[in-house]
Design an enzyme around this catalytic site. Structure first.
Site, mmCIF file in Angstrom:
data_model
loop_
_atom_site.group_PDB
_atom_site.id
_atom_site.type_symbol
_atom_site.label_atom_id
_atom_site.label_comp_id
_atom_site.label_asym_id
_atom_site.label_seq_id
_atom_site.Cartn_x
_atom_site.Cartn_y
_atom_site.Cartn_z
ATOM 1 C CG ASN A 9 32.295 69.807 85.439
ATOM 2 O OD1 ASN A 9 33.316 70.481 85.302
ATOM 3 N ND2 ASN A 9 31.184 70.031 84.751
ATOM 4 C CD1 TRP A 10 36.449 69.695 90.628
ATOM 5 C CD2 TRP A 10 38.458 70.702 90.665
ATOM 6 N NE1 TRP A 10 37.270 68.969 91.460
ATOM 7 C CE2 TRP A 10 38.508 69.564 91.498
ATOM 8 C CE3 TRP A 10 39.598 71.491 90.523
ATOM 9 C CZ2 TRP A 10 39.676 69.205 92.194
ATOM 10 C CZ3 TRP A 10 40.750 71.130 91.209
ATOM 11 C CH2 TRP A 10 40.774 69.998 92.036
ATOM 12 C CE LYS A 11 29.229 72.551 86.641
ATOM 13 N NZ LYS A 11 27.822 72.858 86.670
ATOM 14 C CG HIS A 95 28.746 70.379 81.294
ATOM 15 N ND1 HIS A 95 27.988 71.493 81.546
ATOM 16 C CD2 HIS A 95 28.721 69.638 82.422
ATOM 17 C CE1 HIS A 95 27.527 71.430 82.788
ATOM 18 N NE2 HIS A 95 27.962 70.311 83.343
ATOM 19 C CD GLU A 97 27.684 74.552 83.501
ATOM 20 O OE1 GLU A 97 28.925 74.411 83.543
ATOM 21 O OE2 GLU A 97 26.942 74.305 84.475
ATOM 22 C CD GLU A 167 25.964 66.858 84.252
ATOM 23 O OE1 GLU A 167 26.389 66.730 85.400
ATOM 24 O OE2 GLU A 167 26.348 67.742 83.473
ATOM 25 N N GLY A 173 23.125 72.993 89.362
ATOM 26 C CA GLY A 173 23.432 74.198 90.137
ATOM 27 C C GLY A 173 22.208 74.878 90.735
ATOM 28 C CB SER A 213 21.361 69.504 92.736
ATOM 29 O OG SER A 213 21.276 70.765 92.091
ATOM 30 N N GLY A 234 29.087 68.721 90.408
ATOM 31 C CA GLY A 234 29.619 70.078 90.248
ATOM 32 C C GLY A 234 29.966 70.662 91.604
ATOM 33 N N GLY A 235 29.077 71.508 92.126
ATOM 34 C CA GLY A 235 29.326 72.259 93.356
ATOM 35 C C GLY A 235 29.899 71.446 94.512
HETATM 36 P P1 13P Z 1 25.920 70.729 90.274
HETATM 37 O O1 13P Z 1 26.321 69.446 90.980
HETATM 38 O O2 13P Z 1 26.584 71.941 90.846
HETATM 39 O O3 13P Z 1 24.443 70.841 90.137
HETATM 40 O O4 13P Z 1 26.513 70.605 88.777
HETATM 41 C C1 13P Z 1 26.259 69.463 88.038
HETATM 42 C C2 13P Z 1 27.091 69.489 86.826
HETATM 43 O O5 13P Z 1 26.869 70.273 85.922
HETATM 44 C C3 13P Z 1 28.202 68.533 86.736
HETATM 45 O O6 13P Z 1 28.725 68.474 85.449
#
Ligand code: 13P
Length: 255
Positions: A9-11, A95, A97, A167, A173, A213, A234-235
């Site tokens: 997930n590149w956000k 998600h 967010e 999640e 994050g 993470s 994510g990251g």
């Molecule tokens: P991180 O891997 O950066 O913690 O993000 C997780 C995430 O929200 C994937 O959708």
């Protein structure tokens, strides 16, 4: 048998050029991998370029959101037929967010899931508790409410197409990963809940990803848990070396 699915997930990261650079490297690094389903979810603006770069590769394409109407006066929104037309196969829905910053609820998540399925997109449905909810011992109640609300009215056949992503919000994050045991406990609970809702045969086939993470170093321990069937990253999905290592470290785990 559940095939492990690793999705990035590149956000809100990567311009089109940056996205092309990333997937050009990634597709080379994972070219021989047939053990794991691999998906990248770039921002809308990079979907077409990423699709072109990935054509004929073993990396699937996902979007990060959609709107439930097919078309209409909904400024700024993107519909399932539009994503389908672009060659998108998966879509992340609900998600944390989006729930936190854009007012998404289990009800809107449910509408989005139905729209995605109706148009042949595979939803990756996100659920998870906040830190406060975990500290108040409300994790399982929150998960139950989210599952019952988000998955309401779906048929068993529809449920078989879905991917769930657990999640925990406090692990996103933050560098704080749930321990493999903490994650497994919730994944097991989710599968039992799906069993209550859709029957145990259906629940046994649904893939449940962990997200929060995930890094190359913690992948193996997490993916080895019996009810963890993949990761939503994510990251660490923003660099081809860390994302491809996560994929590699998941490749010899069988479910
Ligand atoms: P991180 O891997 O950066 O913690 O993000 C997780 C995430 O929200 C994937 O959708």
């Amino acid at each position: 048998m559940r095939k492990i699915i690793i999705a990035g997930n590149w956000k809100m990261y990567k311009t089109s050029l940056e996205a092309i650079e990333l997937v050009t490297l990634l597709k080379r690094e994972v070219v021989d991998n047939a053990a794991v389903d691999i998906v990248v979810c770039p921002p809308f603006t990079a979907l077409a370029d990423v699709r072109d770069t990935l054509s004929e590769s073993n990396v699937g394409l996902g979007a990060q959101n959609l709107y439930w109407e097919d078309s209409g006066a909904f400024t700024g929104e993107v519909s399932a037929p539009m994503l389908k037309d672009l060659g998108v196969a998966y879509v992340i829905i609900g998600h944390s967010e989006r729930r936190q910053f854009f007012g998404e609820t289990d009800e809107t998540v449910n509408k989005k899931i139905r729209a995605a399925l109706h148009h042949g997109l595979l939803p990756i449905v996100c659920i998870g508790e906040s830190l406060a909810q975990r500290e108040q011992n409300r994790t399982m109640d929150v998960i139950r409410t989210q599952c019952e609300g988000s998955l309401k009215g779906l048929t068993e056949d529809e449920m078989r197409k879905l991917i769930i992503a657990y999640e925990p919000v406090w692990a996103i994050g933050t560098g704080k990963t749930a321990t493999p045991q903490q994650a497994q406990e919730v994944h097991k609970f989710i599968r039992e809940l799906l069993g209550e809702m859709f029957g145990s045969d259906c629940a046994a086939g649904v893939r449940i990803q962990y997200g929060g993470s995930v890094k190359p170093e913690n992948t193996k321990d997490l993916m080895s848990q019996p009810d963890i069937d993949g990761a939503l990253v994510g990251g660490a999905s923003l660099k081809s070396d860390s994302f491809s290592l996560i994929i590699k470290n998941s490749s010899d785990i069988k479910k």
